[in-house]
Design an enzyme around this catalytic site. Structure first.
Site, PDB file in Angstrom:
ATOM      1  N   CYS A  68     -13.868  -7.296   1.224  1.00 61.37           N
ATOM      2  CA  CYS A  68     -14.080  -7.810   2.574  1.00 61.37           C
ATOM      3  C   CYS A  68     -15.546  -8.148   2.762  1.00 61.37           C
ATOM      4  O   CYS A  68     -16.402  -7.669   2.022  1.00 61.37           O
ATOM      5  CB  CYS A  68     -13.679  -6.763   3.599  1.00 61.37           C
ATOM      6  N   HIS A  72      -4.340   0.885  -1.229  1.00 56.10           N
ATOM      7  CA  HIS A  72      -5.331   1.275  -0.223  1.00 56.10           C
ATOM      8  C   HIS A  72      -4.723   1.590   1.138  1.00 56.10           C
ATOM      9  O   HIS A  72      -5.469   1.657   2.128  1.00 56.10           O
ATOM     10  CB  HIS A  72      -6.359   0.142  -0.026  1.00 56.10           C
ATOM     11  N   TYR A  78      -0.332  -7.303  -2.717  1.00 54.39           N
ATOM     12  CA  TYR A  78      -1.207  -6.169  -2.376  1.00 54.39           C
ATOM     13  C   TYR A  78      -0.363  -4.986  -1.904  1.00 54.39           C
ATOM     14  O   TYR A  78       0.281  -5.043  -0.863  1.00 54.39           O
ATOM     15  CB  TYR A  78      -2.178  -6.612  -1.287  1.00 54.39           C
ATOM     16  N   ASP A 108     -11.705   5.069  -2.367  1.00 54.02           N
ATOM     17  CA  ASP A 108     -12.045   4.251  -3.523  1.00 54.02           C
ATOM     18  C   ASP A 108     -13.521   3.847  -3.507  1.00 54.02           C
ATOM     19  O   ASP A 108     -14.209   3.958  -4.514  1.00 54.02           O
ATOM     20  CB  ASP A 108     -11.174   2.990  -3.486  1.00 54.02           C
TER      21      ASP A 108
END
Ligand code: ADP
Ligand code: SF4
Length: 711
Positions: A31, A175, A172, A267
């Protein structure tokens, strides 16, 4: 100079389904706070990474559908065909440098509240949305029809990604951001149909979406799947054992596996809480469960560590987000045998704060990050000098070092004078505090560059006065003398000095960093700064044997570190160390043997006995030299001085990232004509206005039917 043969392995091509990465350097999705608002800035930033040698450059997460958007965060969008050109611009920028462009398609599901579209979020179960902001919104359990819709939407987005010429299309499921993760994990999925229960069932939607994507785009684009290898919550969620079983079931379906750990904050840990490559034990072993290439991250900045990942059979591709932000040209430098030129990430997560604050990405180490298009800055290049000016920079903190380095690159003659015995200013002082050692890299990179610049001379042990400077004959003077912490309690809570009894020992952060120690054991630390330093100094004081009580006007310690995804770790560490945390309380007065604190809500006061008070509240610019020079403006012409400017903390104290940025800006701007803010000094993209209503066509459809029970 060519590359060291021991790094050859990093430059081997890797086949990923129908495409081939030309080396193993892989910029994983990250991001950046620019997204759909700043598409050209974003494309330019990604293009510079491709220029810097990354074989794969990915987008951030891309919302595939309006029923799952994550306002207020600003990511990319591929809701319909009109979003294709912005994405295509990025893919094009990446292709221009022979890199592969990857796109991370994402259906956030219950990870977003749909604040913009006002659609009801959907997930595997009826549960409150899992947003950072505790939005009072619940996701509804998806029906079979919703699931069929989601598959079709994902397929349509994949086809649009193909039209935008992306080479790698992501599914995806990691996360806890990608909605498919929620289906996979028992924490979120309590369904009793064929999409819930056994692992095979929880995996069903992921399998279907992978198959749909391969079928839609597999002829031209590789399909990558991003999954969490361990949710780090034990048997309540996804475990390693389950993920190993999952690989047995779907391990061969995609063309590439992108392995992540836990949620994003697990992470992308800061260097204060995790070493380079800390994910290794979690990720190691998965590669053996598939014949497909595997990419993973670890804040890798050392090519030796990267080589080891490949040789030990842990990863095929070296995934980097932050190292590629700090140094977009890292691979090129390794290839050209210029390891010492690598600008290593310090693990501060200031980059993440851009996303969290919905502002364009910034980086402590790389001040050009986010400014590539806006201001035309490049991480490696800067325009040559435009005059014969010579520059004296006073103070070698992050601002002074950056200004000296970039002016040196421009070809100016520069003298850098530092009062102390080492270069680095606050960076080297703070890097000696618990957990902040990696921050030294800000000074190390710049001092390493400066010694090789013939036009820049550094002078240590040189405290300069206005008289000295007037005698030297430099045409341009940058005052980068930093700032000092206040010891009078002024900050956010008190904008006037507080009452302090002279009998109490009061210390400020500069004194602690200079080695001064409290005389007694019981210390009250008042943190009205709210970034890292209060928490770090509390940690230091505990290691010195003090009993520490941290008083903060905020609800949490080091409150702003929420934006660097480490607040919960800081609070946990302080609690483990036995620091007593007094939240929502303000320090009102300092008495001879105690402090008076007041509840921020009720105003009720309490006296807390202590031997010493540490005030972490605010700083004042160390600008006496600047003021002295300004007072002698009449003498400048005779002394040959054309300009005096304060930069960094000497202008206005802020973060190290601000100071570095300020140094770069000085080097960019100082020979430009002065303007008083009447013209924008940057580019910006303005949306094209729509045709005014009612002529704007609105599709004659209704939203997907809101069926309330799965079935
Ligand atoms: P910034 O973050 O803005 O770069 P720092 O506080 O890190 O600021 O660095 C300021 C540096 O300036 C310190 O290393 C300090 O020793 C040095 N300095 C302050 N005053 C003078 C002076 N009069 N002459 C030379 N160096 C100075
Ligand atoms: Fe690394 Fe900090 Fe830059 Fe992020 S902001 S890339 S963590 S140096």
């Amino acid at each position: 100079m060519g590359r060291d043969p021991r790094f050859d392995i990093l430059f081997e091509p890797v086949r990923i389904g129908p495409v081939t990465a030309r080396n193993r350097f892989y910029q994983v999705p990250h991001c950046n706070g620019m997204g759909y608002r700043d598409p050209t800035a974003l494309a330019t930033m990604r293009g510079i990474k491709a220029e810097g040698g990354w074989a794969v450059v990915c987008t951030e997460q891309v919302e595939i559908h309006y029923s799952s958007e994550i306002t207020p965060f600003i990511e990319l969008r591929l809701w319909d065909d009109r979003d294709i050109p912005a994405l295509a611009r990025m893919a094009d920028a990446v292709h221009r440098h022979d890199a592969l462009a990857g796109i991370e398609l994402c259906y956030n599901g219950m990870n977003g509240s749909n604040l913009w579209s006002r659609e009801v979020p959907m997930g595997p179960a009826h549960l409150p949305v899992a947003t950072f902001t505790y939005d009072p919104v619940q996701a509804r359990a998806m029906t079979k029809r919703d699931i069929a819709n989601l598959r079709r939407w994902h397929r349509a987005a994949a086809l649009r990604a193909k039209r935008a010429e992306f080479d790698i299309v992501y599914v995806y499921a990691g996360h806890a951001l990608g909605g498919l993760h929620h289906f996979l994990s028992r924490r979120y999925n309590d369904r009793t149909d064929e999409y819930g229960g056994s692992l095979e069932n929880r995996l069903r939607l992921l399998r279907e979406v992978i198959e749909d994507t391969v079928e839609a785009v597999g002829d031209r684009s590789a399909v990558a799947v991003r999954v969490t290898v361990d949710e780090l919550v034990g048997d309540d969620g996804l475990t390693r054992a389950e993920m190993e079983d999952a690989f047995g079931l779907v391990g061969e379906l995609p063309d590439l596996w992108d392995l992540v750990l836990g949620s994003w904050e697990d992470d992308s840990r800061t260097s204060r809480f995790a070493e380079e490559g800390f994910q290794e034990p979690f990720v190691a072993g998965f590669k053996k469960l598939t014949t497909k290439p595997v990419v993973g991250v670890g804040r890798f900045t050392s090519p030796d560590a990267m080589v080891r990942q490949v040789q030990a059979g842990i990863l095929d591709l070296i995934g980097c987000a932050r190292p590629s932000i700090a140094d977009p040209h890292l691979p090129r430098k390794v290839e050209e045998g210029r390891i010492e030129d690598v600008r290593e990430c310090i693990g501060c997560n200031i980059c993440v704060s851009g996303d969290f604050t919905q502002s364009p990405i910034r980086c402590t180490q790389n001040p050009s990050m986010g400014e590539e298009w806006r201001r035309g800055w490049h991480p490696e290049r800067i325009r040559p000098r435009a005059s014969e000016a010579n520059v004296l920079i006073v103070g070698a903190g992050p601002a002074g070092l950056e200004a000296a380095m970039m002016l040196g690159r421009r070809g100016y003659e520069v003298a850098l004078a530092e009062a102390g015995r080492e270069l680095g200013g606050r960076v080297v002082r703070e890097a000696r505090l618990p957990g902040l050692a990696a921050w030294r890299r800000v000074a190390d990179y710049r001092t390493g560059q400066l010694v090789r610049m013939p036009g820049v001379a550094s002078f240590l042990g040189s405290p300069l006065s206005a008289d000295d400077i007037l005698a030297f004959g430099f045409s341009h003077i940058a005052i980068a003398t930093g700032a000092r912490w206040r010891r009078d309690g002024v900050g956010r809570l008190h904008t006037r000095p507080i009452a302090i009894d002279g009998a109490m020992e009061v210390l400020d952060p500069d004194q602690l960093m200079a080695g001064k120690r409290p005389r007694g054991r019981d210390v009250v630390l008042f943190d009205d700064d709210h970034y890292y330093l209060g928490g770090v100094l509390a940690e230091l004081l505990v290691t010195l044997g003090c009993r520490v009580r941290l008083v903060t006007a905020a609800a949490r310690v080091s409150d702003w570190t929420w934006n660097t995804m480490e607040q919960h770790r800081i609070q946990a560490r302080l609690l483990e160390l036995g620091v007593v945390i007094d939240a929502n309380r303000g320090l009102q007065r300092v008495l001879a043997d105690s402090v008076e604190v007041a509840c921020r809500y009720t105003g009720r006061t309490e006296a807390i006995g202590c031997d010493c008070v540490v005030l972490v509240t605010a700083r004042l610019p160390d600008d006496a030299l600047c003021q002295a020079l300004l007072a002698r403006e009449a003498d400048w012409a005779d002394a040959g001085i054309a300009q005096v400017e304060a930069i960094g903390d000497a202008l206005a104290p802020a973060t190290i990232a601000h100071a570095v940025y300020s140094g770069r800006r000085y080097a960019e701007d100082f020979d430009r004509p002065a303007h008083d803010g009447d013209t924008l000094p940057f580019r910006r993209e303005i949306v094209e206005l729509a045709h005014p209503a009612p002529s704007a066509p609105l599709a004659d459809v209704r939203m997907p039917p809101a069926v309330v029970t799965p079935g």
